[in-house]
Write a protein that holds these residues in place. Structure first.
Motif, PDB file in Angstrom:
ATOM      1  N   ALA A   1       0.697  -1.139   0.069  1.00  0.00           N
ATOM      2  CA  ALA A   1       0.092   0.029   0.117  1.00  0.00           C
ATOM      3  C   ALA A   1       0.903   1.123   0.128  1.00  0.00           C
ATOM      4  CB  ALA A   1      -1.102  -0.052   1.483  1.00  0.00           C
ATOM      5  N   VAL A   2       1.064   1.918  -1.194  1.00  0.00           N
ATOM      6  CA  VAL A   2       1.979   2.728  -1.429  1.00  0.00           C
ATOM      7  C   VAL A   2       1.095   4.448  -1.762  1.00  0.00           C
ATOM      8  CG1 VAL A   2       3.841   3.909  -2.738  1.00  0.00           C
ATOM      9  CG2 VAL A   2       3.730   1.468  -2.523  1.00  0.00           C
ATOM     10  N   ALA A   3       1.592   5.467  -0.837  1.00  0.00           N
ATOM     11  CA  ALA A   3       0.950   6.526  -1.033  1.00  0.00           C
ATOM     12  C   ALA A   3       1.868   7.439  -1.872  1.00  0.00           C
ATOM     13  CB  ALA A   3       0.782   7.445   0.319  1.00  0.00           C
ATOM     14  N   ILE A   4       1.510   8.273  -2.728  1.00  0.00           N
ATOM     15  CA  ILE A   4       2.209   8.992  -3.591  1.00  0.00           C
ATOM     16  C   ILE A   4       1.730  10.669  -3.077  1.00  0.00           C
ATOM     17  CG2 ILE A   4       2.681  10.081  -5.889  1.00  0.00           C
ATOM     18  CD1 ILE A   4       1.835   7.314  -7.055  1.00  0.00           C
TER      19      ILE A   4
ATOM     20  N   LEU B   1      -6.299   1.871  -7.647  1.00  0.00           N
ATOM     21  CA  LEU B   1      -5.805   3.237  -7.561  1.00  0.00           C
ATOM     22  C   LEU B   1      -6.796   4.252  -6.964  1.00  0.00           C
ATOM     23  CD1 LEU B   1      -4.219   3.667 -11.365  1.00  0.00           C
ATOM     24  CD2 LEU B   1      -3.026   2.935  -9.144  1.00  0.00           C
ATOM     25  N   ALA B   2      -6.262   5.039  -6.119  1.00  0.00           N
ATOM     26  CA  ALA B   2      -7.131   5.903  -5.386  1.00  0.00           C
ATOM     27  C   ALA B   2      -6.713   7.237  -5.560  1.00  0.00           C
ATOM     28  CB  ALA B   2      -7.395   5.578  -3.727  1.00  0.00           C
ATOM     29  N   ASP B   3      -7.350   8.187  -6.022  1.00  0.00           N
ATOM     30  CA  ASP B   3      -7.111   9.322  -6.231  1.00  0.00           C
ATOM     31  C   ASP B   3      -7.815  10.604  -5.327  1.00  0.00           C
ATOM     32  OD1 ASP B   3      -6.158  11.944  -7.169  1.00  0.00           O
ATOM     33  OD2 ASP B   3      -7.031  11.829  -9.286  1.00  0.00           O
TER      34      ASP B   3
ATOM     35  N   VAL C   1      -2.626   1.874  -4.503  1.00  0.00           N
ATOM     36  CA  VAL C   1      -1.616   3.274  -4.884  1.00  0.00           C
ATOM     37  C   VAL C   1      -2.459   4.344  -4.549  1.00  0.00           C
ATOM     38  CG1 VAL C   1      -0.375   4.417  -6.271  1.00  0.00           C
ATOM     39  CG2 VAL C   1       0.180   1.934  -6.261  1.00  0.00           C
ATOM     40  N   LEU C   2      -2.137   5.286  -3.320  1.00  0.00           N
ATOM     41  CA  LEU C   2      -3.106   6.218  -3.188  1.00  0.00           C
ATOM     42  C   LEU C   2      -2.284   7.538  -3.637  1.00  0.00           C
ATOM     43  CD1 LEU C   2      -5.352   7.618  -1.246  1.00  0.00           C
ATOM     44  CD2 LEU C   2      -3.592   7.191   0.644  1.00  0.00           C
ATOM     45  N   VAL C   3      -3.023   8.350  -4.391  1.00  0.00           N
ATOM     46  CA  VAL C   3      -2.430   9.440  -4.517  1.00  0.00           C
ATOM     47  C   VAL C   3      -3.193  10.703  -3.564  1.00  0.00           C
ATOM     48  CG1 VAL C   3      -2.415  11.582  -6.262  1.00  0.00           C
ATOM     49  CG2 VAL C   3      -1.703   9.222  -6.890  1.00  0.00           C
ATOM     50  N   THR C   4      -2.162  11.558  -2.886  1.00  0.00           N
ATOM     51  CA  THR C   4      -2.912  12.315  -1.901  1.00  0.00           C
ATOM     52  C   THR C   4      -1.881  13.535  -1.393  1.00  0.00           C
ATOM     53  OG1 THR C   4      -4.013  12.669   0.233  1.00  0.00           O
ATOM     54  CG2 THR C   4      -2.114  10.996   0.148  1.00  0.00           C
ATOM     55  N   HIS C   5      -2.460  14.742  -1.130  1.00  0.00           N
ATOM     56  CA  HIS C   5      -1.502  15.783  -0.276  1.00  0.00           C
ATOM     57  C   HIS C   5      -1.700  15.644   1.347  1.00  0.00           C
ATOM     58  CE1 HIS C   5      -5.308  17.441  -0.257  1.00  0.00           C
ATOM     59  NE2 HIS C   5      -4.874  18.132   0.795  1.00  0.00           N
ATOM     60  N   ASP C   6      -2.459  14.645   1.560  1.00  0.00           N
ATOM     61  CA  ASP C   6      -2.709  14.371   2.982  1.00  0.00           C
ATOM     62  C   ASP C   6      -1.735  13.337   3.724  1.00  0.00           C
ATOM     63  OD1 ASP C   6      -3.835  13.971   5.473  1.00  0.00           O
ATOM     64  OD2 ASP C   6      -5.937  13.929   4.940  1.00  0.00           O
TER      65      ASP C   6
ATOM     66  N   MET D   1     -10.460   1.901 -10.292  1.00  0.00           N
ATOM     67  CA  MET D   1      -9.992   3.349  -9.777  1.00  0.00           C
ATOM     68  C   MET D   1     -11.211   3.896  -9.000  1.00  0.00           C
ATOM     69  SD  MET D   1      -8.517   4.940 -13.292  1.00  0.00           S
ATOM     70  CE  MET D   1      -7.546   6.225 -12.634  1.00  0.00           C
ATOM     71  N   VAL D   2     -10.558   4.652  -7.879  1.00  0.00           N
ATOM     72  CA  VAL D   2     -11.515   5.558  -7.011  1.00  0.00           C
ATOM     73  C   VAL D   2     -11.281   6.826  -6.954  1.00  0.00           C
ATOM     74  CG1 VAL D   2     -12.211   5.712  -4.625  1.00  0.00           C
ATOM     75  CG2 VAL D   2     -11.668   3.299  -5.482  1.00  0.00           C
ATOM     76  N   PHE D   3     -12.053   7.841  -7.153  1.00  0.00           N
ATOM     77  CA  PHE D   3     -11.871   9.176  -7.260  1.00  0.00           C
ATOM     78  C   PHE D   3     -12.276  10.007  -6.288  1.00  0.00           C
ATOM     79  CE2 PHE D   3     -12.707   7.089 -11.212  1.00  0.00           C
ATOM     80  CZ  PHE D   3     -11.382   7.340 -12.242  1.00  0.00           C
ATOM     81  N   GLN D   4     -12.036  11.142  -6.389  1.00  0.00           N
ATOM     82  CA  GLN D   4     -12.439  12.165  -5.005  1.00  0.00           C
ATOM     83  C   GLN D   4     -13.942  12.490  -4.997  1.00  0.00           C
ATOM     84  OE1 GLN D   4     -10.031  15.962  -5.300  1.00  0.00           O
ATOM     85  NE2 GLN D   4     -11.415  17.135  -3.570  1.00  0.00           N
ATOM     86  N   PHE D   5     -14.385  12.609  -6.320  1.00  0.00           N
ATOM     87  CA  PHE D   5     -15.677  12.830  -6.453  1.00  0.00           C
ATOM     88  C   PHE D   5     -16.495  11.578  -6.886  1.00  0.00           C
ATOM     89  CE2 PHE D   5     -13.642  17.234  -6.697  1.00  0.00           C
ATOM     90  CZ  PHE D   5     -14.289  17.484  -5.681  1.00  0.00           C
ATOM     91  N   PHE D   6     -16.224  10.572  -6.656  1.00  0.00           N
ATOM     92  CA  PHE D   6     -16.947   9.288  -6.829  1.00  0.00           C
ATOM     93  C   PHE D   6     -17.134   8.795  -8.163  1.00  0.00           C
ATOM     94  CE2 PHE D   6     -19.114  11.943  -3.278  1.00  0.00           C
ATOM     95  CZ  PHE D   6     -18.042  11.388  -2.282  1.00  0.00           C
TER      96      PHE D   6
END
Length: 242
Positions: free
Chosen positions: A38-41, A169-171, A200-205, A92-97
């Motif tokens: 489980a990797v966060a970018i 992938l989760a954005d 793989v998670l993309v986030t600024h959090d 794929m999972v997106f911010q706004f579903f």
């Protein structure tokens, strides 16, 4: 907790991506993600993290370098091949579903199976199992607009997992949620990883990355600035070596 294996699922080597205006989006990016990781970018807006996600998803191509996922050279696929790759290997999972409001929860989850030609009986069985596992089976006949943000994201995750992809992938999956729903989705991603799903998670959090992932890859100005385990990752490694 699932550990990184020696079998890489994702390999990016020397990836560069330039756009007409502004600096390069990615510069000599090389990174490997093993099955079961489980990797966060991580990175601020404009750092290149979304471009990197698009490379992995086959939504964009590098100007140079290679992208290989689950044995597929993604950078060499044409549009038809890239679409098939996403159907078969990527959830794929997106911010706004991105759920379809005119369809029920069940029909939203069934969509990926219909695109791959899975038999309807098997597809419905799989969809009901996913919705039950993710705690939203009681909304099966509802439309997404009647659900909370956290519930809609759980439906989106069920849809993403419908074809049993090796990679999720989760954005920014909690970016549109309140704190309670965000914590709920973070727990869901943690549970999926514990069950063996590569994420793989993309986030600024940073907090989300630490709570859900075992490793973080930081991108600054299109370059990898750091690649290190999270506290969860370090704890998992210690547990293995005991």
């Amino acid at each position: 907790m699932t550990q990184k294996t020696t079998d890489p699922l994702i390999q990016l080597s020397g990836v560069n991506r330039n756009f007409t205006d502004g600096p390069a989006a990615l510069r000599e990016v090389s990174v490997t993600v093993g099955r079961g990781e489980a990797v966060a970018i991580l990175g601020p807006s404009g750092s290149g993290k979304s471009t990197l996600l698009n490379m992995i998803a086959g939504l964009d191509r590098p100007d140079s370098g290679t992208v290989t996922v689950d044995g597929v050279r993604v950078d060499g696929l044409d549009e038809t091949g890239a679409a098939r790759y996403r159907r078969e290997r990527i959830g794929m999972v997106f911010q706004f579903f991105h759920l379809l409001d005119d369809l029920t929860v069940l029909d939203n989850v069934l969509l990926p199976a219909e695109l791959t030609g899975l038999g309807r009986a098997e597809a419905r069985r799989r969809a009901h199992t996913l919705l039950e596992t993710l705690g939203v089976a009681h909304h099966v006949r509802a439309h997404p607009g009647r659900l909370s943000g956290g519930e809609r994201q759980r439906v989106a995750v069920a849809r993403a997992l419908m074809n049993r992809p090796p990679l999720l992938l989760a954005d920014e999956p909690t970016g549109a949620l309140d704190s309670a729903s965000g914590a709920d989705v973070a727990g869901l991603l943690r549970d999926l990883h514990a069950d063996g799903q590569t994420v793989v998670l993309v986030t600024h959090d940073v907090r989300l990355a630490e709570e859900t992932c075992t490793r973080t890859v930081r991108i600054v100005d299109g370059r990898i600035a750091a690649d290190e385990p999270t506290a969860r990752g370090r704890a998992a490694r210690q547990a293995v070596t005991r």
